[in-house]
Enzyme design. Structure first.
Site, PDB file in Angstrom:
ATOM      1  N   PRO A   2       0.800  -1.218   0.000  1.00 60.29           N
ATOM      2  CA  PRO A   2       0.000   0.000   0.000  1.00 60.29           C
ATOM      3  C   PRO A   2       0.840   1.279   0.000  1.00 60.29           C
ATOM      4  O   PRO A   2       1.532   1.564   0.969  1.00 60.29           O
ATOM      5  CB  PRO A   2      -0.846  -0.114   1.269  1.00 60.29           C
ATOM      6  CG  PRO A   2      -0.268  -1.195   2.076  1.00 60.29           C
ATOM      7  CD  PRO A   2       0.659  -1.990   1.226  1.00 60.29           C
ATOM      8  N   GLU A   3       0.796   1.996  -1.106  1.00 57.80           N
ATOM      9  CA  GLU A   3       1.390   3.326  -1.187  1.00 57.80           C
ATOM     10  C   GLU A   3       0.237   4.309  -1.366  1.00 57.80           C
ATOM     11  O   GLU A   3      -0.924   3.932  -1.157  1.00 57.80           O
ATOM     12  CB  GLU A   3       2.406   3.388  -2.328  1.00 57.80           C
ATOM     13  CG  GLU A   3       3.516   2.332  -2.155  1.00 57.80           C
ATOM     14  CD  GLU A   3       4.570   2.366  -3.248  1.00 57.80           C
ATOM     15  OE1 GLU A   3       4.810   3.447  -3.814  1.00 57.80           O
ATOM     16  OE2 GLU A   3       5.147   1.312  -3.549  1.00 57.80           O
ATOM     17  N   LYS A  61       0.717   7.948   3.296  1.00 58.52           N
ATOM     18  CA  LYS A  61       0.210   6.588   3.514  1.00 58.52           C
ATOM     19  C   LYS A  61      -0.533   6.469   4.840  1.00 58.52           C
ATOM     20  O   LYS A  61      -0.962   5.371   5.202  1.00 58.52           O
ATOM     21  CB  LYS A  61       1.378   5.597   3.489  1.00 58.52           C
ATOM     22  CG  LYS A  61       2.200   5.655   2.215  1.00 58.52           C
ATOM     23  CD  LYS A  61       3.483   4.844   2.360  1.00 58.52           C
ATOM     24  CE  LYS A  61       4.463   5.177   1.248  1.00 58.52           C
ATOM     25  NZ  LYS A  61       5.793   4.574   1.472  1.00 58.52           N
ATOM     26  N   ARG A 128       1.652  -9.232   8.051  1.00 60.65           N
ATOM     27  CA  ARG A 128       3.024  -9.056   8.541  1.00 60.65           C
ATOM     28  C   ARG A 128       3.127  -8.149   9.760  1.00 60.65           C
ATOM     29  O   ARG A 128       4.224  -7.851  10.215  1.00 60.65           O
ATOM     30  CB  ARG A 128       3.911  -8.532   7.407  1.00 60.65           C
ATOM     31  CG  ARG A 128       3.990  -9.519   6.267  1.00 60.65           C
ATOM     32  CD  ARG A 128       4.829  -9.016   5.119  1.00 60.65           C
ATOM     33  NE  ARG A 128       4.598  -9.835   3.932  1.00 60.65           N
ATOM     34  CZ  ARG A 128       5.072  -9.571   2.728  1.00 60.65           C
ATOM     35  NH1 ARG A 128       5.805  -8.527   2.531  1.00 60.65           N
ATOM     36  NH2 ARG A 128       4.803 -10.354   1.717  1.00 60.65           N
ATOM     37  N   ARG A 294      16.494  -2.960   0.128  1.00 63.02           N
ATOM     38  CA  ARG A 294      15.416  -3.460  -0.721  1.00 63.02           C
ATOM     39  C   ARG A 294      15.894  -3.473  -2.169  1.00 63.02           C
ATOM     40  O   ARG A 294      17.053  -3.259  -2.439  1.00 63.02           O
ATOM     41  CB  ARG A 294      14.156  -2.627  -0.539  1.00 63.02           C
ATOM     42  CG  ARG A 294      14.300  -1.172  -0.842  1.00 63.02           C
ATOM     43  CD  ARG A 294      13.314  -0.393  -0.012  1.00 63.02           C
ATOM     44  NE  ARG A 294      13.555  -0.655   1.412  1.00 63.02           N
ATOM     45  CZ  ARG A 294      12.688  -0.421   2.365  1.00 63.02           C
ATOM     46  NH1 ARG A 294      11.521   0.043   2.080  1.00 63.02           N
ATOM     47  NH2 ARG A 294      12.984  -0.651   3.626  1.00 63.02           N
TER      48      ARG A 294
END
Length: 310
Positions: A2-3, A61, A128, A294
């Site tokens: 989700p951005e 966000k 998560r 990342r």
DNA sequence: TAGAGAACCTGGATGC
DNA sequence: TGCATCCAGGTTCTCT
């Protein structure tokens, strides 16, 4: 993940169902969903039960839902607290019928009553557990403009106060962003991911915007020309608006709207997740490199370091 | 003070 | 088939 577009889709989906609703009950199933809340699950349940939700707002966000005491009329006093929600990497906020079976990874459940829609259940699910809910005081926005998208009040939750405005926010200042970049000795992608500089951009849209603007992700921010920064801002906005129009990016079940439906922007990606596939612009293969813990995807032919021209 | 890297977390994918 | 390891990444904390 989700951005901004995915979070805005969630906000827009929740706003009509939550605005004006009264919280009948709260069930905290996993207190790890309250890591940002100043108190335990019992405190969160007691503090929210009986309150009235008066809106749905977003900055970057972060989502928040201002709450008022149920007996206070909406026009009488501005809310002083809000439920803050962050979806983290895998958070979902789903609207369900009362008594709906538990969702997989359900962490918190709110039972509400809306004067027009009747009783509804709001489920916060998160695989998560990087996402969170919290009840947080509202504080004045530093620039005195509306705190975020979906609200006219110049307030934000205290824990959102350090978050910069997003590029689609009318109060976002391009000149301020350019000035900030001119002082940054970090890679431009790292700056795009820094929510205190510009909010709403995550790994996917950072890669996409940099590809569209033909800027290498590891170029030092301060060496970018004014023209390059303007081009980047234009492409950031274009990518975010296109993703928003297509309902966000869904790779798997990790991102869905409030009804559990996936978005379609994954079909429009040009760089992110396309390692080894031809660049849509020049045909040469997209590469993936490890970058700040990342992955980063770019076209080494199209995205070269720009000339230093100020 | 700024910048960089690690930790947190879970489940799917991959390798053996 | 089962186990171990890797990987995904948003935010915050710690270290340099």
């Amino acid at each position: 993940m989700p951005e901004l577009p995915e979070v805005e889709v969630v906000r827009a989906g929740l706003a009509p169902a939550l605005t004006g609703a009264t919280v009948l009950g709260v069930t905290v199933l996993d207190e790890r969903a309250l890591t940002r809340h100043r108190g335990d699950g019992a405190h969160f349940e007691a503090a929210l039960t009986g309150r009235r939700i008066v809106g749905a707002a977003r900055r970057g966000k972060f989502l928040w839902f201002p709450v008022a005491d149920a007996l206070v009329a909406q026009h009488e006093a501005a809310p002083v607290e809000a439920v803050v929600a962050h979806l983290g990497m895998s958070g979902q906020i789903l609207l369900r019928a009362p008594g709906a079976p538990p969702e997989r990874h359900e962490r918190v459940r709110l039972d509400i009553h809306h004067p027009d829609h009747g009783e509804l259940t709001v489920v916060f699910a998160d695989q998560r557990t990087f996402g969170s809910l919290a009840l947080d005081p509202l504080v004045p926005a530093a620039d005195a403009a509306p705190g975020g998208y979906g609200t006219t009040e110049a307030t934000v939750p205290a824990q959102v106060a350090h978050i910069a405005r997003d590029p689609l926010d009318p109060a976002f200042r391009d000149a301020g962003f350019r000035a900030s970049l001119a002082r940054k000795d970090s890679a431009i992608k790292r700056v795009l991911l820094d929510q205190s500089e510009v909010s709403g951009i995550g790994n996917i849209y950072a890669d996409e915007a940099l590809w569209a603007a033909r800027i290498h992700p590891e170029v030092t921010a301060r060496v970018l020309s004014t023209r390059a920064v303007n081009r980047l801002l234009t492409e950031v906005r274009a990518v975010l608006e296109k993703a928003l129009a297509e309902g966000g990016t869904s790779f798997d079940a990790q991102y869905v709207n409030v009804n559990g439906q996936a978005g379609y922007f994954a079909h429009s990606l040009n760089a992110y997740g396309r390692t080894g596939q031809p660049c849509p612009r020049c045909g040469r293969p997209i590469v993936r490199v490890s970058f700040t813990n990342r992955s980063s995807h770019y076209c080494p032919h199209c995205q070269r370091a720009p000339r230093i021209t100020r």
